[in-house]
Motif scaffolding. Structure first.
Motif, PDB file in Angstrom:
ATOM      1  N   LEU A 262      -6.507  12.674  -4.505  1.00  0.00           N
ATOM      2  CA  LEU A 262      -7.849  12.502  -3.927  1.00  0.00           C
ATOM      3  C   LEU A 262      -8.580  11.243  -4.391  1.00  0.00           C
ATOM      4  O   LEU A 262      -9.129  10.502  -3.558  1.00  0.00           O
ATOM      5  CB  LEU A 262      -8.706  13.739  -4.219  1.00  0.00           C
ATOM      6  CG  LEU A 262      -8.935  14.688  -3.051  1.00  0.00           C
ATOM      7  CD1 LEU A 262      -9.562  15.986  -3.521  1.00  0.00           C
ATOM      8  CD2 LEU A 262      -9.824  14.032  -2.006  1.00  0.00           C
ATOM      9  N   PRO A 263      -8.632  10.929  -5.690  1.00  0.00           N
ATOM     10  CA  PRO A 263      -9.367   9.716  -6.099  1.00  0.00           C
ATOM     11  C   PRO A 263      -8.786   8.428  -5.516  1.00  0.00           C
ATOM     12  O   PRO A 263      -9.518   7.451  -5.334  1.00  0.00           O
ATOM     13  CB  PRO A 263      -9.241   9.731  -7.628  1.00  0.00           C
ATOM     14  CG  PRO A 263      -8.973  11.154  -7.982  1.00  0.00           C
ATOM     15  CD  PRO A 263      -8.159  11.688  -6.853  1.00  0.00           C
ATOM     16  N   TYR A 264      -7.500   8.422  -5.207  1.00  0.00           N
ATOM     17  CA  TYR A 264      -6.895   7.222  -4.633  1.00  0.00           C
ATOM     18  C   TYR A 264      -7.443   6.948  -3.229  1.00  0.00           C
ATOM     19  O   TYR A 264      -7.498   5.797  -2.797  1.00  0.00           O
ATOM     20  CB  TYR A 264      -5.369   7.374  -4.569  1.00  0.00           C
ATOM     21  CG  TYR A 264      -4.687   7.381  -5.914  1.00  0.00           C
ATOM     22  CD1 TYR A 264      -4.199   6.211  -6.479  1.00  0.00           C
ATOM     23  CD2 TYR A 264      -4.519   8.566  -6.619  1.00  0.00           C
ATOM     24  CE1 TYR A 264      -3.571   6.215  -7.712  1.00  0.00           C
ATOM     25  CE2 TYR A 264      -3.895   8.588  -7.856  1.00  0.00           C
ATOM     26  CZ  TYR A 264      -3.418   7.410  -8.398  1.00  0.00           C
ATOM     27  OH  TYR A 264      -2.799   7.422  -9.622  1.00  0.00           O
ATOM     28  N   THR A 265      -7.801   7.997  -2.505  1.00  0.00           N
ATOM     29  CA  THR A 265      -8.292   7.791  -1.141  1.00  0.00           C
ATOM     30  C   THR A 265      -9.590   7.001  -1.131  1.00  0.00           C
ATOM     31  O   THR A 265      -9.849   6.247  -0.191  1.00  0.00           O
ATOM     32  CB  THR A 265      -8.501   9.134  -0.418  1.00  0.00           C
ATOM     33  OG1 THR A 265      -9.552   9.876  -1.046  1.00  0.00           O
ATOM     34  CG2 THR A 265      -7.216   9.958  -0.436  1.00  0.00           C
ATOM     35  N   ASP A 266     -10.419   7.154  -2.153  1.00  0.00           N
ATOM     36  CA  ASP A 266     -11.681   6.410  -2.225  1.00  0.00           C
ATOM     37  C   ASP A 266     -11.468   4.906  -2.183  1.00  0.00           C
ATOM     38  O   ASP A 266     -12.347   4.155  -1.764  1.00  0.00           O
ATOM     39  CB  ASP A 266     -12.426   6.731  -3.533  1.00  0.00           C
ATOM     40  CG  ASP A 266     -13.286   7.971  -3.426  1.00  0.00           C
ATOM     41  OD1 ASP A 266     -12.971   8.804  -2.560  1.00  0.00           O
ATOM     42  OD2 ASP A 266     -14.251   8.108  -4.191  1.00  0.00           O
ATOM     43  N   VAL A 274     -16.765   8.751   0.100  1.00  0.00           N
ATOM     44  CA  VAL A 274     -16.214  10.069   0.422  1.00  0.00           C
ATOM     45  C   VAL A 274     -15.706  10.142   1.859  1.00  0.00           C
ATOM     46  O   VAL A 274     -14.980  11.077   2.215  1.00  0.00           O
ATOM     47  CB  VAL A 274     -17.256  11.182   0.194  1.00  0.00           C
ATOM     48  CG1 VAL A 274     -17.646  11.269  -1.268  1.00  0.00           C
ATOM     49  CG2 VAL A 274     -18.501  10.969   1.066  1.00  0.00           C
ATOM     50  N   ASN A 277     -12.209  10.542   1.653  1.00  0.00           N
ATOM     51  CA  ASN A 277     -11.750  11.867   1.232  1.00  0.00           C
ATOM     52  C   ASN A 277     -11.603  12.812   2.413  1.00  0.00           C
ATOM     53  O   ASN A 277     -10.697  13.656   2.446  1.00  0.00           O
ATOM     54  CB  ASN A 277     -12.737  12.518   0.255  1.00  0.00           C
ATOM     55  CG  ASN A 277     -13.040  11.717  -0.991  1.00  0.00           C
ATOM     56  OD1 ASN A 277     -14.058  11.945  -1.643  1.00  0.00           O
ATOM     57  ND2 ASN A 277     -12.189  10.767  -1.340  1.00  0.00           N
ATOM     58  N   HIS A 352     -17.500   5.246  -5.503  1.00  0.00           N
ATOM     59  CA  HIS A 352     -16.248   5.989  -5.473  1.00  0.00           C
ATOM     60  C   HIS A 352     -16.419   7.336  -6.173  1.00  0.00           C
ATOM     61  O   HIS A 352     -15.819   7.574  -7.223  1.00  0.00           O
ATOM     62  CB  HIS A 352     -15.126   5.194  -6.159  1.00  0.00           C
ATOM     63  CG  HIS A 352     -14.952   3.814  -5.626  1.00  0.00           C
ATOM     64  ND1 HIS A 352     -14.801   2.721  -6.445  1.00  0.00           N
ATOM     65  CD2 HIS A 352     -14.922   3.340  -4.363  1.00  0.00           C
ATOM     66  CE1 HIS A 352     -14.681   1.638  -5.702  1.00  0.00           C
ATOM     67  NE2 HIS A 352     -14.748   1.987  -4.439  1.00  0.00           N
ATOM     68  N   SER A 354     -15.322  10.324  -5.357  1.00  0.00           N
ATOM     69  CA  SER A 354     -14.182  11.260  -5.245  1.00  0.00           C
ATOM     70  C   SER A 354     -14.677  12.702  -5.316  1.00  0.00           C
ATOM     71  O   SER A 354     -14.153  13.518  -6.073  1.00  0.00           O
ATOM     72  CB  SER A 354     -13.165  10.992  -6.367  1.00  0.00           C
ATOM     73  OG  SER A 354     -12.705   9.675  -6.332  1.00  0.00           O
ATOM     74  N   TRP A 355     -15.646  13.016  -4.515  1.00  0.00           N
ATOM     75  CA  TRP A 355     -16.435  14.236  -4.699  1.00  0.00           C
ATOM     76  C   TRP A 355     -15.990  15.393  -3.826  1.00  0.00           C
ATOM     77  O   TRP A 355     -16.282  16.540  -4.133  1.00  0.00           O
ATOM     78  CB  TRP A 355     -17.909  13.905  -4.439  1.00  0.00           C
ATOM     79  CG  TRP A 355     -18.884  14.907  -4.967  1.00  0.00           C
ATOM     80  CD1 TRP A 355     -19.111  15.238  -6.264  1.00  0.00           C
ATOM     81  CD2 TRP A 355     -19.774  15.706  -4.183  1.00  0.00           C
ATOM     82  NE1 TRP A 355     -20.101  16.185  -6.354  1.00  0.00           N
ATOM     83  CE2 TRP A 355     -20.528  16.489  -5.079  1.00  0.00           C
ATOM     84  CE3 TRP A 355     -20.025  15.829  -2.819  1.00  0.00           C
ATOM     85  CZ2 TRP A 355     -21.509  17.381  -4.656  1.00  0.00           C
ATOM     86  CZ3 TRP A 355     -21.002  16.717  -2.403  1.00  0.00           C
ATOM     87  CH2 TRP A 355     -21.737  17.484  -3.308  1.00  0.00           C
ATOM     88  N   ARG A 357     -13.399  18.105  -2.251  1.00  0.00           N
ATOM     89  CA  ARG A 357     -12.263  18.848  -2.784  1.00  0.00           C
ATOM     90  C   ARG A 357     -11.554  19.572  -1.649  1.00  0.00           C
ATOM     91  O   ARG A 357     -12.153  19.851  -0.609  1.00  0.00           O
ATOM     92  CB  ARG A 357     -12.718  19.878  -3.828  1.00  0.00           C
ATOM     93  CG  ARG A 357     -13.295  19.273  -5.097  1.00  0.00           C
ATOM     94  CD  ARG A 357     -12.230  18.579  -5.923  1.00  0.00           C
ATOM     95  NE  ARG A 357     -12.777  18.052  -7.165  1.00  0.00           N
ATOM     96  CZ  ARG A 357     -13.327  16.848  -7.317  1.00  0.00           C
ATOM     97  NH1 ARG A 357     -13.419  16.042  -6.268  1.00  0.00           N
ATOM     98  NH2 ARG A 357     -13.792  16.451  -8.475  1.00  0.00           N
TER      99      ARG A 357
END
Length: 592
Positions: A262-266, A274, A277, A352, A354-355, A357
Motif C-alpha cells: 500500500l505505501p508504494y502506491t502513494d 490517497v 491507494n 503521502h 498511505s491512509w 486500508r
C-alpha cells in the motif's frame, strides 16, 4: 475463483455477446475466461491479433475506441491456471468501448522460445509505447514495430525486469560496480544519433538544429527529456525520452504482501496521495469479497477529492507560470498548504499518508474535522473567482494557450488520453458518473467539459473540477454516515488484541493478519478510477498466496507523453512549453 469456458457454442447465453461474435468470426482457437472483475477475457492465437483488433475497433456497431492498456504476464511459475491455454507468457490487450460502456480483455498465449507477435501500432497508435514497454520488461518481440527498443531501462540493461527469474531486491544481486570500460560503453550508448530517433540532419534549403529539452529543465516538470529537431524556432519533430524515474513499481508489487504494498502506491502519482491507494484497495476488496462500510466509503471520497484539488492547484499555478505569470503559483501554493493542514489533521500525513486500508481506512475522523472541512469549502470559492481574474482571463495566458496543441475526441482516444484532458474535447466520460464506485453515485456534482481540446481548455476543465470537488467535499461533511470505518472481515481486520490471549486460534489469526496480511484466493481482477490526471487502474493476479503473482499499474501520464509529437510538431518551442504544461503529468506516474 477464476472460471473458464470454451467457446465451442457461440449461441451459449452464458457467454458475453462479444465472445460469441469472436468465435463465430475467428474460429475455435478462441477460448473464454471469466475473471473476478467481470471483464470478458477472450484468448486468441497470435496470428489473429491484427484482424481481431481491426474488427473490434472499426467493424462492430459499438467499437472499442480505446486501447486502455497492453502488457504481459510471465506464467511460468503460476500454478492456478485451470482451463487456460498453455503459455509461458501471456500478452493482454485491455480495450474499452466508451460508446457501449464495456470492456474487453484480449489475451494471446506465447512460448518462451518464440515470443513474437505482430505490432498493432498502426491500429491503435497508443500501442507504440506499450509494446516497447512489454519488450523492455518481458523481452516480447513485436514484429513490424517502427522503433522497438528499451523505453524504461537504459540501453545496455541486461535482462528483462518483469520476468520471474529477474531479482526483485538488490540483496539478490551482486554488488554493483562500474569499470571504466563499462562506463565508456554506457556513454557511447547514450550518444545522440538523429537517425536513430527518426530525424534527418537536413532537408532542401535548410539544416536542422537538434536540441535537448531536459532531462533537467524546469519546464519539463520532472526528470524527462525531449529530443527536438528544429527549423529555426519551429518544432519539426519532438521525441520524448522517459525512464529516468523508473523504480520497478510492478516488480515491487510481486515481492510485498497485499498489505505492505500500500505505501508504494502513494509514490506513483506523488501529487495524488490517497487517490493512488483507492484503485488498489478497491481491487483487492473485489478479489476478497470485502464489503466496505458506508462511513469508510464516504471518508475515502472526501479525501480523494481533497487530493484532486491539491493536485489541480499545483497544475493551475505551474501552468500559469510556464506561460509567463509568476504570481498565481504563489497564491495557489498557499491554498494548497491550507488543504494539506486539513489532510494532516485527519491522516497524520501530508502528501503521502498511505491512509486507506483493505476494507476501509486507517482510523476514524478526529475531533474537529467537520469545522475544518466546512471552513475550507467556504473559503475556497472566492479564491477561485480571484484566480479567474488573475490567470484564466489574463490576455497573455490566453494568447499562449488558445488554439495550441489541440486534438479532438477521436484523436485523444487513439493516443489513450483519458480524464480531464479527454473531457476538454467535449467528451463527458467521467468514471465517477458512468461507473460509480465508493458511493460516488450518491453525490450531486457536474462533469466539466470544454470544446476545443487545446491547452487553454485543458486548464479550464481542471479549474472547474476544483469547484465540483468542493461540492462533493461539502456533501461528505454534511452527510457523513455513522458506523464503523473498517470492514468486519477476516481478511481485512485482525481480531481485537485483547482476545488474542484467550485462545490460540485467535492469536494465530491476529499474528498472520499483521505479519503476512490476507491470503487471496486464485483470481484476476482490474479496477479503474477517475484519478487526478486521468484513469488509473490496478490489474492484479493472485495465485492463492499472500502476495500478488502479477500487478499491472496503468497510469494516465504514460500515454499522455507519447502524444507530444502528434500535438506539438509545427508549433514554436515556446508553444511546446505550454503544451507540456497543459498535459498535467508526473514523471513517477509515467515511469513507475
Amino acid at each position: 475463483m477464476t472460471d473458464h469456458a470454451t467457446l465451442e457454442n457461440p449461441s451459449d447465453q452464458l457467454l458475453p455477446e462479444v465472445a460469441g461474435n469472436l468465435i463465430s468470426r475467428f474460429g475455435e482457437g478462441c477460448t473464454y475466461q471469466e475473471t473476478a472483475d467481470g471483464i470478458p477475457n477472450v484468448w486468441i492465437s497470435r496470428e489473429d491479433i491484427s484482424d481481431v483488433l481491426k474488427y473490434l475497433k472499426n467493424e462492430i456497431e459499438q467499437p472499442y475506441e480505446l486501447m486502455f492498456d497492453l502488457s504481459a504476464i510471465d506464467e511460468r511459475l503460476r500454478t492456478n491456471r485451470d482451463g487456460q491455454p498453455e503459455s509461458d507468457f501471456t500478452l493482454f490487450y485491455h480495450l474499452m468501448s466508451l460508446s457501449g460502456d464495456k470492456d474487453l480483455r484480449i489475451k494471446v498465449p506465447l512460448q518462451d522460445q518464440d515470443s513474437s507477435v505482430s505490432s498493432v501500432e498502426s491500429i491503435y497508435p497508443v500501442a507504440n509505447w506499450y509494446e516497447r514497454e512489454a519488450y523492455d520488461m518481458f523481452g516480447i518481440d513485436f514484429v513490424g514495430h517502427p522503433n522497438l527498443r528499451r523505453i524504461l531501462t537504459p540501453p545496455l540493461w541486461e535482462g528483462h525486469p518483469l520476468r520471474k527469474e529477474h531479482p526483485a531486491r538488490a540483496t539478490e544481486m551482486d554488488p554493483y560496480s562500474m569499470s571504466d570500460e563499462f562506463k565508456d560503453e554506457q556513454q557511447e550508448a547514450l550518444k545522440f544519433v538523429p537517425e536513430e530517433w527518426g530525424m534527418s540532419r537536413d532537408a532542401a534549403h535548410t539544416d536542422f538544429m537538434f536540441l535537448n529539452l531536459g532531462p533537467n529543465h524546469p519546464s519539463v516538470h520532472g526528470v524527462f527529456r525531449i529530443a527536438l529537431q528544429l527549423d529555426g524556432e519551429v518544432v519539426v519533430q519532438a521525441v520524448p525520452d522517459i525512464g529516468y524515474h523508473h523504480r520497478g513499481q510492478e516488480k515491487m508489487a510481486e515481492r510485498q504482501s497485499w498489505h505492505t504494498y500500500l505505501p508504494y502506491t502513494d509514490r506513483i502519482d506523488y501529487l495524488g496521495g490517497v487517490m493512488n491507494n483507492l484503485p488498489y484497495v478497491l481491487n483487492v476488496e473485489n478479489m476478497c469479497g470485502i464489503q466496505v462500510p458506508d462511513r469508510a466509503q464516504v471518508i475515502r471520497v472526501m479525501l480523494c477529492e481533497m487530493f484532486r484539488i491539491a493536485s489541480h492547484l499545483l497544475f493551475y499555478g505551474t501552468f500559469a507560470q510556464d506561460v509567463g505569470q509568476m504570481s498565481p503559483v504563489l497564491y495557489m501554493f498557499v491554498d494548497r498548504e491550507r488543504l494539506f493542514s486539513i489532510i494532516e489533521a485527519i491522516t497524520g500525513g501530508r502528501m503521502h499518508p498511505s491512509w486507506f486500508r483493505i476494507g476501509g481506512v486507517c482510523q476514524d475522523l478526529p475531533d474537529g474535522w467537520h469545522q475544518m472541512v466546512v471552513d475550507f469549502c467556504d473559503y475556497m470559492p472566492k479564491r477561485m473567482d480571484h484566480y479567474d481574474t488573475m490567470a484564466l482571463q489574463n490576455k497573455i495566458l490566453k494568447r499562449r494557450s488558445v488554439g495550441i496543441g489541440a486534438y479532438n475526441t477521436e484523436e485523444g482516444l487513439d493516443w489513450g488520453i483519458t480524464g480531464p484532458s479527454l473531457r476538454a474535447t467535449g467528451n463527458d466520460w467521467d468514471l465517477r458518473k458512468k461507473r460509480p464506485y465508493s458511493s460516488y453515485d450518491q453525490f450531486d456534482f457536474d462533469i466539466p467539459t470544454a470544446i476545443n481540446g487545446d491547452c487553454y481548455d485543458r486548464c479550464v476543465v481542471r479549474v472547474e473540477e476544483i469547484r465540483q470537488s468542493l461540492r462533493i467535499i461539502r456533501q461528505c461533511a454534511d452527510n457523513m454516515p455513522e458506523g464503523p470505518y473498517m470492514a468486519d472481515h477476516r481478511l481485512a481486520t485482525p481480531p481485537p488484541k485483547a482476545r488474542t490471549m484467550q485462545d490460540i486460534e485467535t492469536l494465530i489469526h491476529h499474528f498472520l493478519n499483521v505479519s503476512w496480511g490476507p491470503v487471496v484466493q486464485p483470481c484476476e481482477s482490474a479496477t479503474t478510477i477517475e484519478a487526478t490526471k486521468g484513469w488509473n487502474s490496478f490489474y492484479s493476479i493472485s495465485d492463492g498466496g499472500t502476495m500478488a503473482y502479477r500487478t499491472r499499474v496503468r497510469t494516465p501520464s504514460f500515454p499522455a507523453l507519447q502524444q507530444i509529437p502528434f500535438i506539438s510538431n509545427g508549433f514554436l518551442v515556446s508553444d511546446l512549453i505550454a503544451i507540456i504544461a497543459s498535459i498535467d503529468f508526473v514523471m513517477a506516474d509515467v515511469d513507475r
